[in-house]
Design a protein around this motif. Structure first.
Motif, short mmCIF file in Angstrom:
data_model
loop_
_atom_site.label_atom_id
_atom_site.label_comp_id
_atom_site.label_asym_id
_atom_site.label_seq_id
_atom_site.Cartn_x
_atom_site.Cartn_y
_atom_site.Cartn_z
N ASN A 19 -37.94 -6.20 -31.96
CA ASN A 19 -37.46 -5.28 -33.00
C ASN A 19 -36.04 -4.81 -32.70
O ASN A 19 -35.75 -4.37 -31.59
CB ASN A 19 -38.39 -4.07 -33.10
CG ASN A 19 -39.78 -4.47 -33.52
OD1 ASN A 19 -39.96 -5.22 -34.47
ND2 ASN A 19 -40.79 -4.00 -32.80
N GLY A 20 -35.20 -4.92 -33.68
CA GLY A 20 -33.80 -4.51 -33.53
C GLY A 20 -32.95 -5.27 -34.52
O GLY A 20 -33.43 -6.09 -35.30
N TYR A 21 -31.66 -5.01 -34.48
CA TYR A 21 -30.74 -5.70 -35.39
C TYR A 21 -29.41 -5.87 -34.67
O TYR A 21 -29.16 -5.27 -33.62
CB TYR A 21 -30.57 -4.93 -36.70
CG TYR A 21 -30.28 -3.46 -36.54
CD1 TYR A 21 -28.98 -3.00 -36.35
CD2 TYR A 21 -31.31 -2.53 -36.55
CE1 TYR A 21 -28.71 -1.66 -36.19
CE2 TYR A 21 -31.05 -1.18 -36.39
CZ TYR A 21 -29.75 -0.75 -36.22
OH TYR A 21 -29.48 0.59 -36.06
N GLY A 22 -28.55 -6.70 -35.24
CA GLY A 22 -27.27 -6.98 -34.57
C GLY A 22 -27.52 -7.63 -33.22
O GLY A 22 -28.33 -8.54 -33.09
N VAL A 23 -26.84 -7.14 -32.19
CA VAL A 23 -26.99 -7.74 -30.86
C VAL A 23 -28.38 -7.53 -30.28
O VAL A 23 -28.78 -8.23 -29.35
CB VAL A 23 -25.92 -7.20 -29.88
CG1 VAL A 23 -24.53 -7.58 -30.33
CG2 VAL A 23 -26.04 -5.69 -29.71
N SER A 24 -29.12 -6.55 -30.81
CA SER A 24 -30.47 -6.28 -30.31
C SER A 24 -31.53 -7.16 -30.95
O SER A 24 -32.69 -7.16 -30.52
CB SER A 24 -30.84 -4.81 -30.56
OG SER A 24 -30.01 -3.95 -29.83
N GLU A 25 -31.17 -7.91 -31.98
CA GLU A 25 -32.14 -8.71 -32.71
C GLU A 25 -32.77 -9.76 -31.80
O GLU A 25 -32.08 -10.43 -31.02
CB GLU A 25 -31.47 -9.39 -33.90
CG GLU A 25 -32.43 -10.10 -34.82
CD GLU A 25 -31.75 -10.64 -36.07
OE1 GLU A 25 -32.45 -11.17 -36.93
OE2 GLU A 25 -30.51 -10.53 -36.16
N GLY A 26 -34.08 -9.90 -31.89
CA GLY A 26 -34.78 -10.92 -31.13
C GLY A 26 -35.30 -10.47 -29.78
O GLY A 26 -36.06 -11.18 -29.14
N GLY A 27 -34.88 -9.29 -29.30
CA GLY A 27 -35.44 -8.73 -28.08
C GLY A 27 -34.75 -9.08 -26.78
O GLY A 27 -35.16 -8.60 -25.72
N ARG A 28 -33.69 -9.88 -26.83
CA ARG A 28 -33.04 -10.30 -25.58
C ARG A 28 -32.38 -9.11 -24.87
O ARG A 28 -32.42 -9.02 -23.63
CB ARG A 28 -32.01 -11.39 -25.87
CG ARG A 28 -31.39 -12.01 -24.62
CD ARG A 28 -32.45 -12.60 -23.71
NE ARG A 28 -31.89 -13.07 -22.46
CZ ARG A 28 -31.63 -14.34 -22.19
NH1 ARG A 28 -31.87 -15.27 -23.10
NH2 ARG A 28 -31.14 -14.70 -21.02
N VAL A 29 -31.77 -8.21 -25.62
CA VAL A 29 -31.13 -7.04 -25.01
C VAL A 29 -32.18 -6.16 -24.32
O VAL A 29 -31.98 -5.70 -23.19
CB VAL A 29 -30.35 -6.22 -26.05
CG1 VAL A 29 -29.90 -4.89 -25.48
CG2 VAL A 29 -29.13 -7.01 -26.53
N ALA A 30 -33.32 -5.94 -24.99
CA ALA A 30 -34.39 -5.14 -24.39
C ALA A 30 -34.94 -5.81 -23.13
O ALA A 30 -35.24 -5.14 -22.13
CB ALA A 30 -35.51 -4.91 -25.40
N LEU A 31 -35.06 -7.13 -23.16
CA LEU A 31 -35.53 -7.87 -21.99
C LEU A 31 -34.57 -7.70 -20.82
O LEU A 31 -34.98 -7.42 -19.68
CB LEU A 31 -35.68 -9.35 -22.33
CG LEU A 31 -36.01 -10.29 -21.16
CD1 LEU A 31 -37.34 -9.93 -20.52
CD2 LEU A 31 -36.02 -11.75 -21.63
N GLU A 32 -33.28 -7.86 -21.08
CA GLU A 32 -32.29 -7.72 -20.01
C GLU A 32 -32.24 -6.29 -19.49
O GLU A 32 -32.01 -6.05 -18.30
CB GLU A 32 -30.93 -8.18 -20.51
CG GLU A 32 -30.89 -9.69 -20.76
CD GLU A 32 -29.56 -10.17 -21.32
OE1 GLU A 32 -28.73 -9.32 -21.70
OE2 GLU A 32 -29.35 -11.40 -21.37
N SER A 33 -32.48 -5.32 -20.37
CA SER A 33 -32.53 -3.92 -19.95
C SER A 33 -33.69 -3.70 -18.98
O SER A 33 -33.54 -3.02 -17.96
CB SER A 33 -32.69 -3.01 -21.17
OG SER A 33 -32.83 -1.66 -20.78
N ALA A 34 -34.85 -4.28 -19.31
CA ALA A 34 -36.01 -4.14 -18.43
C ALA A 34 -35.76 -4.80 -17.08
O ALA A 34 -36.08 -4.25 -16.02
CB ALA A 34 -37.24 -4.75 -19.09
N LEU A 35 -35.17 -6.00 -17.10
CA LEU A 35 -34.93 -6.73 -15.86
C LEU A 35 -33.87 -6.08 -14.99
O LEU A 35 -33.89 -6.22 -13.76
CB LEU A 35 -34.52 -8.17 -16.19
CG LEU A 35 -35.60 -9.07 -16.81
CD1 LEU A 35 -35.00 -10.39 -17.25
CD2 LEU A 35 -36.73 -9.31 -15.82
#
Length: 222
Positions: free
Chosen positions: A177-193
């Motif tokens: 969930n997200g839009y722009g650079v957050s779309e697709g969850g990659r930013v959230a994944l990198e934040s968790a890692l």
């Protein structure tokens, strides 16, 4: 020679629960209704129960009436459970948290996986960091939980916030969930890692099932 006999296309891992304590789930989104039906038949004949994940409403509707009669279907989590759902135990003290209501389907996939394995959980829904007071208001429950499954998209800041408050095992589930650079969850994944809160476990994007399995393995090992 190509063999399209359904019994040879599906080989359910009937002994997995004896090996690792987790029953194989039937992943539905990459299977035809006929393949789902065969996997369900094998699972049900062996264990008397089955868990199906990523089962969209349209694919559930495409199953036979006989198959649908076996299933307890939940459209939010896109999961279906066959067999008797046992009364869940609350001993593990698991808390599932979401950053937003939009993360609910992933959270419920985790909750239903726990339910299938006889484990209950509590929920805190829509307590993302954009309204930090919502996290602070629930500090007591967060600090009391033994295992916390945290589902969040966008920038994924909630993982570090919960990781900095909770003593229990924190399992981060980045969502798409997200839009722009957050779309697709990659930013959230990198934040968790890359979280500075130490000891956070992380699943793949949208993997509520995997988060529940981490929790179940932790319970089994304790």
């Amino acid at each position: 020679m190509i063999d399209d006999d359904m019994e040879n296309l599906v080989c359910f891992d009937t002994d997995r629960v004896e090996r690792i304590g987790l029953t194989e789930a039937i992943l539905a989104n990459v299977k035809t209704p006929e393949q789902i039906s065969e996997a369900l038949r094998q699972a049900h004949n062996s264990k008397g129960k089955a868990l199906i994940t990523r089962l969209e409403v349209e694919k559930f509707d495409a199953l036979s009436e006989q198959d649908k009669a076996l299933l307890d279907y939940d459209s939010i989590s896109k999961t279906a459970i066959s067999g008797k759902i046992q009364t869940p135990s609350n001993e593990a003290n698991i808390l599932i948290i979401t950053g937003g209501t939009s993360d609910l389907s992933v959270a419920r996939e985790a909750a239903r996986t726990l339910l299938f394995h006889g484990v209950s959980c509590n929920e805190l829904i829509d307590i993302g960091v954009a309204g930090l007071w919502r996290v602070l208001h629930n500090q007591e429950a967060i600090k009391a939980a033994s295992i916390l499954i945290v589902c969040a998209g966008m920038e994924g800041a909630l993982f570090s916030v919960i990781g900095g408050l909770a003593r229990g095992l924190v399992i981060a589930v980045p969502t798409s969930n997200g839009y722009g650079v957050s779309e697709g969850g990659r930013v959230a994944l990198e934040s968790a890692l890359s979280s500075c809160a130490p000891g956070i476990a992380t699943t793949n994007i949208d993997n509520g099932y995997g988060a529940a399995c981490i929790a179940l393995r932790s319970i089994s090992a304790s």
